[in-house]
Design a protein around this motif. Structure first.
Motif, PDB file in Angstrom:
ATOM      1  N   SER A  94      -0.896 -11.566   8.171  1.00 55.07           N
ATOM      2  CA  SER A  94       0.169 -10.978   8.979  1.00 55.07           C
ATOM      3  C   SER A  94       1.000 -10.006   8.145  1.00 55.07           C
ATOM      4  N   ILE A  95       1.322 -10.411   6.926  1.00 56.01           N
ATOM      5  CA  ILE A  95       2.081  -9.536   6.025  1.00 56.01           C
ATOM      6  C   ILE A  95       1.258  -8.290   5.671  1.00 56.01           C
ATOM      7  N   THR A  96      -0.056  -8.482   5.493  1.00 57.86           N
ATOM      8  CA  THR A  96      -0.936  -7.362   5.160  1.00 57.86           C
ATOM      9  C   THR A  96      -0.953  -6.321   6.274  1.00 57.86           C
ATOM     10  N   TYR A  97      -1.111  -6.757   7.521  1.00 55.47           N
ATOM     11  CA  TYR A  97      -1.109  -5.820   8.645  1.00 55.47           C
ATOM     12  C   TYR A  97       0.235  -5.090   8.742  1.00 55.47           C
ATOM     13  N   LEU A  98       1.314  -5.818   8.493  1.00 51.64           N
ATOM     14  CA  LEU A  98       2.639  -5.194   8.508  1.00 51.64           C
ATOM     15  C   LEU A  98       2.725  -4.124   7.427  1.00 51.64           C
ATOM     16  N   GLY A  99       2.147  -4.424   6.255  1.00 45.02           N
ATOM     17  CA  GLY A  99       2.134  -3.447   5.166  1.00 45.02           C
ATOM     18  C   GLY A  99       1.353  -2.196   5.532  1.00 45.02           C
ATOM     19  N   PHE A 100       0.206  -2.355   6.206  1.00 42.61           N
ATOM     20  CA  PHE A 100      -0.565  -1.188   6.649  1.00 42.61           C
ATOM     21  C   PHE A 100       0.269  -0.316   7.589  1.00 42.61           C
ATOM     22  N   GLY A 101       0.966  -0.964   8.537  1.00 40.99           N
ATOM     23  CA  GLY A 101       1.732  -0.208   9.523  1.00 40.99           C
ATOM     24  C   GLY A 101       2.957   0.485   8.939  1.00 40.99           C
ATOM     25  N   LEU A 102       3.543  -0.097   7.879  1.00 41.82           N
ATOM     26  CA  LEU A 102       4.762   0.457   7.294  1.00 41.82           C
ATOM     27  C   LEU A 102       4.492   1.430   6.150  1.00 41.82           C
ATOM     28  N   ALA A 103       3.259   1.511   5.669  1.00 40.39           N
ATOM     29  CA  ALA A 103       2.942   2.393   4.538  1.00 40.39           C
ATOM     30  C   ALA A 103       3.338   3.833   4.871  1.00 40.39           C
ATOM     31  N   SER A 104       4.056   4.462   3.946  1.00 42.92           N
ATOM     32  CA  SER A 104       4.520   5.832   4.170  1.00 42.92           C
ATOM     33  C   SER A 104       3.703   6.860   3.397  1.00 42.92           C
ATOM     34  N   GLU A 105       2.886   6.399   2.447  1.00 43.71           N
ATOM     35  CA  GLU A 105       2.017   7.278   1.665  1.00 43.71           C
ATOM     36  C   GLU A 105       0.606   6.703   1.665  1.00 43.71           C
ATOM     37  N   GLY A 106      -0.387   7.568   1.578  1.00 47.20           N
ATOM     38  CA  GLY A 106      -1.775   7.125   1.630  1.00 47.20           C
ATOM     39  C   GLY A 106      -2.139   6.151   0.526  1.00 47.20           C
ATOM     40  N   TRP A 107      -1.619   6.354  -0.697  1.00 45.31           N
ATOM     41  CA  TRP A 107      -1.973   5.467  -1.807  1.00 45.31           C
ATOM     42  C   TRP A 107      -1.511   4.038  -1.567  1.00 45.31           C
ATOM     43  N   MET A 108      -0.461   3.879  -0.742  1.00 44.22           N
ATOM     44  CA  MET A 108       0.047   2.533  -0.455  1.00 44.22           C
ATOM     45  C   MET A 108      -0.996   1.694   0.282  1.00 44.22           C
ATOM     46  N   MET A 109      -1.861   2.332   1.051  1.00 46.94           N
ATOM     47  CA  MET A 109      -2.887   1.602   1.790  1.00 46.94           C
ATOM     48  C   MET A 109      -3.820   0.864   0.829  1.00 46.94           C
ATOM     49  N   PHE A 110      -4.134   1.495  -0.296  1.00 45.77           N
ATOM     50  CA  PHE A 110      -5.016   0.856  -1.275  1.00 45.77           C
ATOM     51  C   PHE A 110      -4.324  -0.336  -1.935  1.00 45.77           C
ATOM     52  N   VAL A 111      -3.022  -0.219  -2.181  1.00 45.22           N
ATOM     53  CA  VAL A 111      -2.269  -1.346  -2.749  1.00 45.22           C
ATOM     54  C   VAL A 111      -2.279  -2.519  -1.775  1.00 45.22           C
ATOM     55  N   VAL A 112      -2.048  -2.231  -0.493  1.00 41.48           N
ATOM     56  CA  VAL A 112      -2.035  -3.292   0.528  1.00 41.48           C
ATOM     57  C   VAL A 112      -3.424  -3.925   0.654  1.00 41.48           C
ATOM     58  N   ILE A 113      -4.475  -3.106   0.571  1.00 41.99           N
ATOM     59  CA  ILE A 113      -5.845  -3.640   0.648  1.00 41.99           C
ATOM     60  C   ILE A 113      -6.072  -4.667  -0.453  1.00 41.99           C
ATOM     61  N   ILE A 114      -5.662  -4.344  -1.674  1.00 46.14           N
ATOM     62  CA  ILE A 114      -5.892  -5.232  -2.826  1.00 46.14           C
ATOM     63  C   ILE A 114      -5.075  -6.514  -2.695  1.00 46.14           C
ATOM     64  N   ILE A 115      -3.766  -6.368  -2.431  1.00 52.49           N
ATOM     65  CA  ILE A 115      -2.901  -7.555  -2.332  1.00 52.49           C
ATOM     66  C   ILE A 115      -3.280  -8.387  -1.109  1.00 52.49           C
ATOM     67  N   GLY A 116      -3.551  -7.713   0.010  1.00 48.72           N
ATOM     68  CA  GLY A 116      -3.874  -8.426   1.242  1.00 48.72           C
ATOM     69  C   GLY A 116      -5.148  -9.235   1.144  1.00 48.72           C
ATOM     70  N   ALA A 117      -6.144  -8.719   0.426  1.00 54.98           N
ATOM     71  CA  ALA A 117      -7.399  -9.460   0.270  1.00 54.98           C
ATOM     72  C   ALA A 117      -7.176 -10.757  -0.492  1.00 54.98           C
ATOM     73  N   VAL A 118      -6.261 -10.732  -1.455  1.00 51.00           N
ATOM     74  CA  VAL A 118      -5.998 -11.927  -2.266  1.00 51.00           C
ATOM     75  C   VAL A 118      -5.214 -12.965  -1.471  1.00 51.00           C
ATOM     76  N   ILE A 119      -4.171 -12.533  -0.759  1.00 49.39           N
ATOM     77  CA  ILE A 119      -3.308 -13.511  -0.081  1.00 49.39           C
ATOM     78  C   ILE A 119      -3.861 -13.960   1.263  1.00 49.39           C
ATOM     79  N   GLY A 120      -4.802 -13.208   1.844  1.00 48.76           N
ATOM     80  CA  GLY A 120      -5.320 -13.602   3.149  1.00 48.76           C
ATOM     81  C   GLY A 120      -6.816 -13.777   3.218  1.00 48.76           C
ATOM     82  N   GLY A 121      -7.506 -13.576   2.084  1.00 51.01           N
ATOM     83  CA  GLY A 121      -8.958 -13.540   2.104  1.00 51.01           C
ATOM     84  C   GLY A 121      -9.653 -14.866   2.338  1.00 51.01           C
ATOM     85  N   GLY A 122      -8.944 -15.987   2.185  1.00 53.62           N
ATOM     86  CA  GLY A 122      -9.588 -17.285   2.355  1.00 53.62           C
ATOM     87  C   GLY A 122      -9.495 -17.858   3.747  1.00 53.62           C
ATOM     88  N   ALA A 123      -8.779 -17.172   4.651  1.00 60.15           N
ATOM     89  CA  ALA A 123      -8.509 -17.749   5.972  1.00 60.15           C
ATOM     90  C   ALA A 123      -9.768 -17.897   6.813  1.00 60.15           C
TER      91      ALA A 123
END
Length: 403
Positions: free
Chosen positions: A284-313
């Motif tokens: 949920s936090i990852t999707y919120l991060g994708f929607g709030l990203a204001s620069e393209g590079w932020m999407m890659f940061v969210v991809i990396i962090i989001g995979a770690v915190i949500g990848g086991g679900a």
């Protein structure tokens, strides 16, 4: 386990090969982008509906006849659909063959049932994670290879994908062993195999019924993301095919790292229930991060962090549902899950198109362009709350039983 992992990897590479070129093939039979978008939606819808009806039937057949013959049928159907699509001379041929392919293709569901056959319940989350890693790797390599082949000839990826599906059939026929012994099989029953009854039976599995709703919410969020990703990044950041290709490559790499390697260590510290609940919150936090990203590079940061915190679900939820089913029901259970995913895959394009239509007029960089991802974040948050409430009820019931 190595046998089925190789099977899934080849299967996913073959499917991934056609991702960059199928819309282009559809476009060769249409007069303008509007028609192309409409008919590509029809092609996707056709496959999803056919898969919704076909998956529980094939899953139930694998409970009666074993996993290996049903996998071989799926590989043969996939090979035929790829080759015929590559040779298609009219749009109706593509629609017809996708209808056939959707009905015949339940390889992912049967592969999960295969894993359940050969794995003790306490190890299933880890092994479903390995299957997820093969999905990630296949969808990383497949589209990249498909884009390269498609740049030479738009029909070439379909013939290569058909060849890989035939290779998988040969591998399955000569190498892949059967996983379901005769004493654990059960007769086929049309009453249980139709998709409505299959989903009802899935919701009645002992102790995990509410998790079916959780899985549906997570699946709808994931497919909505898939359908909105390219248009969202184009509207908000002005990305083209190169940037989108890099981002999807990053998603695949992180799926392999987290589900193939990190999940094993996470399961040593946390139970599948905790990984499921907190993974949904993380998503949920990852999707919120994708929607709030204001620069393209932020999407890659969210991809990396989001995979770690949500990848086991996802692997954790699949293992909990699998563990609740009897040994002779694994095929139908996994087929029902595939049918549920197909249903959300049919709904997701409609949802994502409607949400993007509401914000497509806004200027680049406007936070409201992230509306589809805010919707996904809400779905995942609701799923997390349902899962936490369900696990809490289970703990209270257990405590009362002990008392």
């Amino acid at each position: 386990m190595p046998f089925i992992l190789i099977t899934v990897l080849i299967d996913m590479i073959a499917i991934g090969l056609i991702v960059p070129v199928l819309p282009v093939i559809v476009g060769t039979f249409t007069a303008n982008p509007t028609e192309q978008t409409f008919w590509f939606g029809v092609v996707a819808f056709t496959f999803g509906v056919a898969n919704f009806f076909g998956s529980p039937i094939l899953g139930a057949l694998s409970d009666q006849h074993g996993r290996r013959p049903v996998l071989l049928i799926g590989f043969a159907g996939l090979a035929l659909s790829f080759i015929v699509t590559g040779l298609a001379t009219a749009l109706w041929m593509i629609i017809a063959v996708r209808l056939f392919s959707g009905a015949m293709q339940a390889n992912a569901a049967v592969a999960n049932a295969y894993v359940a056959d050969i794995t003790p319940p306490e190890q299933r989350a880890r092994r479903f994670g390995l299957i997820g890693a093969m999905f990630g790797l296949g969808f990383t390599l497949g589209p990249a290879l498909g884009g390269w082949l498609g740049s030479m000839n738009v029909h070439l990826p379909f013939f290569v994908a058909g060849g890989m599906a035939l290779l998988n059939w040969l591998y399955g026929f000569f190498v892949l062993p059967e996983s379901l012994p005769a004493e654990r099989r059960r007769p086929f029953d049309w009453k249980r195999a139709n998709p409505v009854a299959a989903l009802k039976g899935l919701s009645q599995l002992r102790g995990v019924g509410p998790l079916v709703a959780v899985a549906a919410l997570a699946s709808l969020a994931q497919f909505t993301l898939h359908n909105a990703w390219v248009l969202y990044t184009t509207f908000k950041f002005g990305w083209g095919p190169a940037e989108n290709g890099k981002s999807l490559f990053a998603v695949g790499v992180m799926a392999v790292l987290v589900q193939g390697f990190l999940l094993k260590h996470m399961l040593k510290r946390f139970s599948p229930k905790k990984l499921a609940a907190f993974g949904l919150l993380g998503s949920s936090i990852t999707y919120l991060g994708f929607g709030l990203a204001s620069e393209g590079w932020m999407m890659f940061v969210v991809i990396i962090i989001g995979a770690v915190i949500g990848g086991g679900a996802q692997a954790s939820i699949t293992s909990l549902l699998s563990n609740a089913a009897q040994a002779h029901e694994q095929g139908q259970t996994m087929g029902s899950m595939a049918s549920l995913n197909s249903l959300t895959a049919v709904a997701a394009p409609v949802v994502s198109a409607a949400l993007l239509g509401l914000v497509s007029h806004r200027p680049p960089g406007d936070p409201w362009i992230g509306l589809p991802f805010f919707f996904c974040a809400g779905l995942q948050a609701l799923g997390a709350l349902l899962a936490l409430a369900h696990f809490r009820r289970q703990r209270l019931s257990a405590a009362q039983a002990v008392a």
